[in-house]
Design a protein around this motif. Structure first.
Motif, PDB file in Angstrom:
ATOM      1  N   ASP A 271      -4.707  13.120   9.104  1.00  0.00           N
ATOM      2  CA  ASP A 271      -3.601  12.360   9.702  1.00  0.00           C
ATOM      3  C   ASP A 271      -3.667  10.879   9.376  1.00  0.00           C
ATOM      4  OD1 ASP A 271      -5.971  12.139  11.311  1.00  0.00           O
ATOM      5  OD2 ASP A 271      -4.736  11.294  12.924  1.00  0.00           O
ATOM      6  N   LEU A 272      -4.747  10.431   8.731  1.00  0.00           N
ATOM      7  CA  LEU A 272      -4.893   9.002   8.420  1.00  0.00           C
ATOM      8  C   LEU A 272      -3.880   8.585   7.360  1.00  0.00           C
ATOM      9  CD1 LEU A 272      -8.789   8.752   8.301  1.00  0.00           C
ATOM     10  CD2 LEU A 272      -7.270   7.828  10.082  1.00  0.00           C
ATOM     11  N   PRO A 273      -3.307   7.411   7.488  1.00  0.00           N
ATOM     12  CA  PRO A 273      -2.288   6.975   6.531  1.00  0.00           C
ATOM     13  C   PRO A 273      -2.857   6.819   5.124  1.00  0.00           C
ATOM     14  CG  PRO A 273      -2.971   5.148   7.938  1.00  0.00           C
ATOM     15  CD  PRO A 273      -3.581   6.384   8.522  1.00  0.00           C
ATOM     16  N   VAL A 299      -0.790   2.107   1.462  1.00  0.00           N
ATOM     17  CA  VAL A 299      -0.377   2.746   2.710  1.00  0.00           C
ATOM     18  C   VAL A 299      -1.480   2.664   3.760  1.00  0.00           C
ATOM     19  CG1 VAL A 299       0.382   4.917   3.764  1.00  0.00           C
ATOM     20  CG2 VAL A 299       1.122   4.326   1.445  1.00  0.00           C
ATOM     21  N   ALA A 300      -2.727   2.767   3.320  1.00  0.00           N
ATOM     22  CA  ALA A 300      -3.854   2.936   4.241  1.00  0.00           C
ATOM     23  C   ALA A 300      -4.287   1.656   4.938  1.00  0.00           C
ATOM     24  CB  ALA A 300      -5.041   3.530   3.497  1.00  0.00           C
ATOM     25  N   GLY A 301      -4.062   0.510   4.315  1.00  0.00           N
ATOM     26  CA  GLY A 301      -4.604  -0.725   4.858  1.00  0.00           C
ATOM     27  C   GLY A 301      -6.075  -0.900   4.556  1.00  0.00           C
ATOM     28  N   THR A 302      -6.604  -0.011   3.757  1.00  0.00           N
ATOM     29  CA  THR A 302      -7.977  -0.085   3.269  1.00  0.00           C
ATOM     30  C   THR A 302      -8.000   0.605   1.907  1.00  0.00           C
ATOM     31  OG1 THR A 302     -10.311   0.338   3.805  1.00  0.00           O
ATOM     32  CG2 THR A 302      -8.734   2.064   4.376  1.00  0.00           C
ATOM     33  N   ASP A 303      -9.187   0.757   1.329  1.00  0.00           N
ATOM     34  CA  ASP A 303      -9.255   1.441   0.036  1.00  0.00           C
ATOM     35  C   ASP A 303     -10.536   2.256  -0.072  1.00  0.00           C
ATOM     36  OD1 ASP A 303     -11.368  -0.323  -0.779  1.00  0.00           O
ATOM     37  OD2 ASP A 303      -9.907  -1.756  -1.541  1.00  0.00           O
ATOM     38  N   PHE A 346      -9.517   8.374 -10.084  1.00  0.00           N
ATOM     39  CA  PHE A 346     -10.761   7.602 -10.071  1.00  0.00           C
ATOM     40  C   PHE A 346     -10.622   6.350  -9.207  1.00  0.00           C
ATOM     41  CE2 PHE A 346     -13.104   4.052 -12.224  1.00  0.00           C
ATOM     42  CZ  PHE A 346     -14.343   4.332 -11.667  1.00  0.00           C
ATOM     43  N   ALA A 347      -9.494   5.676  -9.304  1.00  0.00           N
ATOM     44  CA  ALA A 347      -9.294   4.431  -8.561  1.00  0.00           C
ATOM     45  C   ALA A 347      -9.289   4.665  -7.055  1.00  0.00           C
ATOM     46  CB  ALA A 347      -7.984   3.776  -8.990  1.00  0.00           C
ATOM     47  N   ASN A 348      -8.752   5.813  -6.631  1.00  0.00           N
ATOM     48  CA  ASN A 348      -8.548   6.050  -5.199  1.00  0.00           C
ATOM     49  C   ASN A 348      -9.371   7.185  -4.615  1.00  0.00           C
ATOM     50  OD1 ASN A 348      -6.561   4.028  -5.211  1.00  0.00           O
ATOM     51  ND2 ASN A 348      -4.955   5.486  -5.781  1.00  0.00           N
ATOM     52  N   GLY A 349     -10.111   7.923  -5.468  1.00  0.00           N
ATOM     53  CA  GLY A 349     -10.771   9.139  -5.020  1.00  0.00           C
ATOM     54  C   GLY A 349     -12.172   8.931  -4.479  1.00  0.00           C
ATOM     55  N   LEU A 350     -12.508   9.689  -3.430  1.00  0.00           N
ATOM     56  CA  LEU A 350     -13.814   9.602  -2.788  1.00  0.00           C
ATOM     57  C   LEU A 350     -14.334  11.007  -2.513  1.00  0.00           C
ATOM     58  CD1 LEU A 350     -15.873   7.576  -1.467  1.00  0.00           C
ATOM     59  CD2 LEU A 350     -14.672   8.003   0.698  1.00  0.00           C
ATOM     60  N   CYS A 351     -15.629  11.222  -2.768  1.00  0.00           N
ATOM     61  CA  CYS A 351     -16.300  12.489  -2.485  1.00  0.00           C
ATOM     62  C   CYS A 351     -17.178  12.310  -1.251  1.00  0.00           C
ATOM     63  CB  CYS A 351     -17.161  12.923  -3.669  1.00  0.00           C
ATOM     64  SG  CYS A 351     -16.290  13.032  -5.240  1.00  0.00           S
ATOM     65  N   LEU A 352     -16.992  13.180  -0.266  1.00  0.00           N
ATOM     66  CA  LEU A 352     -17.736  13.098   0.990  1.00  0.00           C
ATOM     67  C   LEU A 352     -18.902  14.078   0.999  1.00  0.00           C
ATOM     68  CD1 LEU A 352     -14.782  12.963   3.556  1.00  0.00           C
ATOM     69  CD2 LEU A 352     -16.087  11.044   2.595  1.00  0.00           C
ATOM     70  N   PRO A 353     -19.923  13.829   1.816  1.00  0.00           N
ATOM     71  CA  PRO A 353     -21.053  14.763   1.923  1.00  0.00           C
ATOM     72  C   PRO A 353     -20.571  16.184   2.191  1.00  0.00           C
ATOM     73  CG  PRO A 353     -21.590  12.731   3.048  1.00  0.00           C
ATOM     74  CD  PRO A 353     -20.142  12.625   2.648  1.00  0.00           C
ATOM     75  N   SER A 354     -21.084  17.127   1.394  1.00  0.00           N
ATOM     76  CA  SER A 354     -20.530  18.483   1.410  1.00  0.00           C
ATOM     77  C   SER A 354     -21.585  19.566   1.254  1.00  0.00           C
ATOM     78  CB  SER A 354     -19.497  18.625   0.272  1.00  0.00           C
ATOM     79  OG  SER A 354     -18.524  17.620   0.318  1.00  0.00           O
ATOM     80  N   GLY A 355     -22.856  19.239   1.313  1.00  0.00           N
ATOM     81  CA  GLY A 355     -23.900  20.223   1.090  1.00  0.00           C
ATOM     82  C   GLY A 355     -23.858  21.358   2.101  1.00  0.00           C
ATOM     83  N   SER A 356     -24.289  22.535   1.689  1.00  0.00           N
ATOM     84  CA  SER A 356     -24.237  23.688   2.587  1.00  0.00           C
ATOM     85  C   SER A 356     -25.208  23.552   3.754  1.00  0.00           C
ATOM     86  CB  SER A 356     -24.512  24.981   1.809  1.00  0.00           C
ATOM     87  OG  SER A 356     -25.707  24.900   1.069  1.00  0.00           O
ATOM     88  N   GLY A 373     -12.913   3.048   9.535  1.00  0.00           N
ATOM     89  CA  GLY A 373     -12.570   2.138   8.448  1.00  0.00           C
ATOM     90  C   GLY A 373     -11.085   1.949   8.259  1.00  0.00           C
ATOM     91  N   PHE A 374     -10.245   2.675   9.000  1.00  0.00           N
ATOM     92  CA  PHE A 374      -8.791   2.559   8.887  1.00  0.00           C
ATOM     93  C   PHE A 374      -8.272   1.701  10.019  1.00  0.00           C
ATOM     94  CE2 PHE A 374      -9.519   5.891   5.969  1.00  0.00           C
ATOM     95  CZ  PHE A 374      -8.391   6.045   5.179  1.00  0.00           C
ATOM     96  N   PRO A 375      -7.568   0.639   9.719  1.00  0.00           N
ATOM     97  CA  PRO A 375      -7.043  -0.251  10.764  1.00  0.00           C
ATOM     98  C   PRO A 375      -6.175   0.504  11.769  1.00  0.00           C
ATOM     99  CG  PRO A 375      -6.773  -1.255   8.605  1.00  0.00           C
ATOM    100  CD  PRO A 375      -7.213   0.158   8.372  1.00  0.00           C
ATOM    101  N   GLY A 376      -6.501   0.382  13.038  1.00  0.00           N
ATOM    102  CA  GLY A 376      -5.694   0.989  14.091  1.00  0.00           C
ATOM    103  C   GLY A 376      -5.962   2.458  14.328  1.00  0.00           C
ATOM    104  N   ALA A 377      -6.855   3.080  13.551  1.00  0.00           N
ATOM    105  CA  ALA A 377      -7.128   4.507  13.742  1.00  0.00           C
ATOM    106  C   ALA A 377      -7.992   4.733  14.971  1.00  0.00           C
ATOM    107  CB  ALA A 377      -7.816   5.072  12.511  1.00  0.00           C
TER     108      ALA A 377
END
Length: 378
Positions: A271-273, A299-303, A346-356, A373-377
């Motif tokens: 739901d984050l912008p 859109v996000a107010g962050t990157d 590449f400019a906008n993509g992020l990989c989050l911790p995902s190990g089993s 990290g999202f303003p107002g979230a």
């Protein structure tokens, strides 16, 4: 400082220990042995391939696939651009020239329409590439049917780089078994690991035998050491194969856990912008090796980078999406087709911790830092 959360660490258990104990008890510690033979049989059955050859790395498997495809100096090889450098380095090993192709938005994998345009152009010029290294990115299959048809039409050998995609399916079948050869990786961060290792799969018994020959220093049949062909020290150790056998027993569980991570993150952060998650294409089911998302800074107010650094500050490992190979200094002189899609990812993509092995508590901690990290979230 809170404990470190890694992106995709190894996840091992008692089955791996039992198989390793068998290897020690039998004194098969040197390369090759019964654990390697069993691992090859079990892996081939898992992916639905007639033959599998265990090797020291996925890179070694790709190198031998290109060599057996006849790739050499003066040849050109097409390659997905949005991938790790190991997908293209073996092209250079063979003295050939890589040509990089952009991806499509709906799967993040190589764009079949772009491939069609490139092959038509190359055919008109009378200079078709020798092979295509097709990457199944972040555990999701590329659109294999049109890609394989194009390769067959133009006489281009299709090599599936399924290093990240063990257990992923395309139209109900495991990836890696199409085309000339498929290659897999068992690096420490993959779905299953042997610490370091890889596998080449093929439906051709002669090719499997030739792979084993080249990977074992190309030793000719003789009572002494006789060599008439350049070979490589690429075979997997019996001890590491024992780890792989234990890992393979739990493949379905590991994939289920990673897919659960993706679903959690999508629900917690969707739901984050400006946030969009890597889509799952209609033609298959991915293994969700890593949960990947993009953040639109307008859109996000962050990157992406601010969020990555916020995670790092809390001792959480996260990484940008792969830097496209056509942007890498190593390949500055290489030709490429397209690039805008992979560059944006590449400019906008992020990989989050995902190990089993990631716990629910750790997963919630990751999500909380991202949301903060999202303003107002909230």
């Amino acid at each position: 400082m809170p404990s470190r959360i890694y992106l995709s660490p190894p996840d091992v258990g008692p089955d791996e220990q039992a198989f390793v104990a068998e290897a020690f008890a039998s004194n098969w510690i040197a390369p090759l042995g019964p654990q390697v033979d069993a691992f090859e049989r079990e892996f081939a059955a898992c992916v639905g391939a007639p033959h599998a050859v265990a090797l020291s790395s996925g890179t070694a498997a790709l190198h031998l696939a290109l060599r057996l495809a006849g790739v050499g100096p003066g040849d050109e090889v097409l390659c997905s651009s949005l991938t790790f450098v190991a997908s293209a380095n073996p092209i250079l090993y063979q003295g050939a020239t890589p040509i990089f192709l952009d991806c499509e938005k709906k799967s993040w994998n190589l764009d079949p329409n772009l491939l069609a345009d490139v092959l038509r152009e190359r055919a008109r010029a009378g200079k078709l590439p020798k092979a295509l290294v097709l990457v199944h990115l972040y555990g999701q299959s590329a659109d294999l049917d049109p890609i394989e048809a194009l390769c067959d039409q133009h006489g281009v050998k299709l090599i599936e780089d399924a290093a990240e995609a063990l257990g992923a399916t395309y139209r109900g079948k495991q990836v890696g078994g199409r085309g000339f050869a498929g290659v897999f990786s068992f690096n420490g961060n993959k779905i299953i690991t042997t610490s370091g290792g890889g596998m080449l799969v093929t439906d051709n018994a002669e090719m499997a035998a030739r792979t084993r020959f080249l990977a074992t220093q190309a030793r000719d049949p003789a009572p002494h050491y006789e060599h008439s062909t350049l070979g490589f020290n690429y075979r997997l150790s019996n001890v590491l194969a024992a780890i792989g056998r234990g890992q393979l027993l739990h493949l379905a569980e590991k994939i289920a856990r990673r897919r659960a991570h993706f679903n959690f993150y999508q629900k917690a952060l969707g739901d984050l912008p400006g946030v969009e998650f890597m889509p799952e294409a209609s033609w298959g089911r991915g293994n969700r090796w890593l949960t990947c998302l993009t953040i639109d800074p307008a859109v996000a107010g962050t990157d992406r980078e601010k969020i990555r650094l916020a995670l790092d500050k809390e001792n959480i490992e996260a990484r940008p999406v792969w830097k496209p190979l056509h942007l890498q200094p190593l390949f500055a002189q290489a030709s490429r087709y397209g690039g805008a899609v992979s560059e944006a990812l590449f400019a906008n993509g992020l990989c989050l911790p995902s190990g089993s092995s990631l716990s629910d508590t750790e997963r919630a901690r990751v999500a909380a830092v991202v949301r903060a990290g999202f303003p107002g979230a909230r």
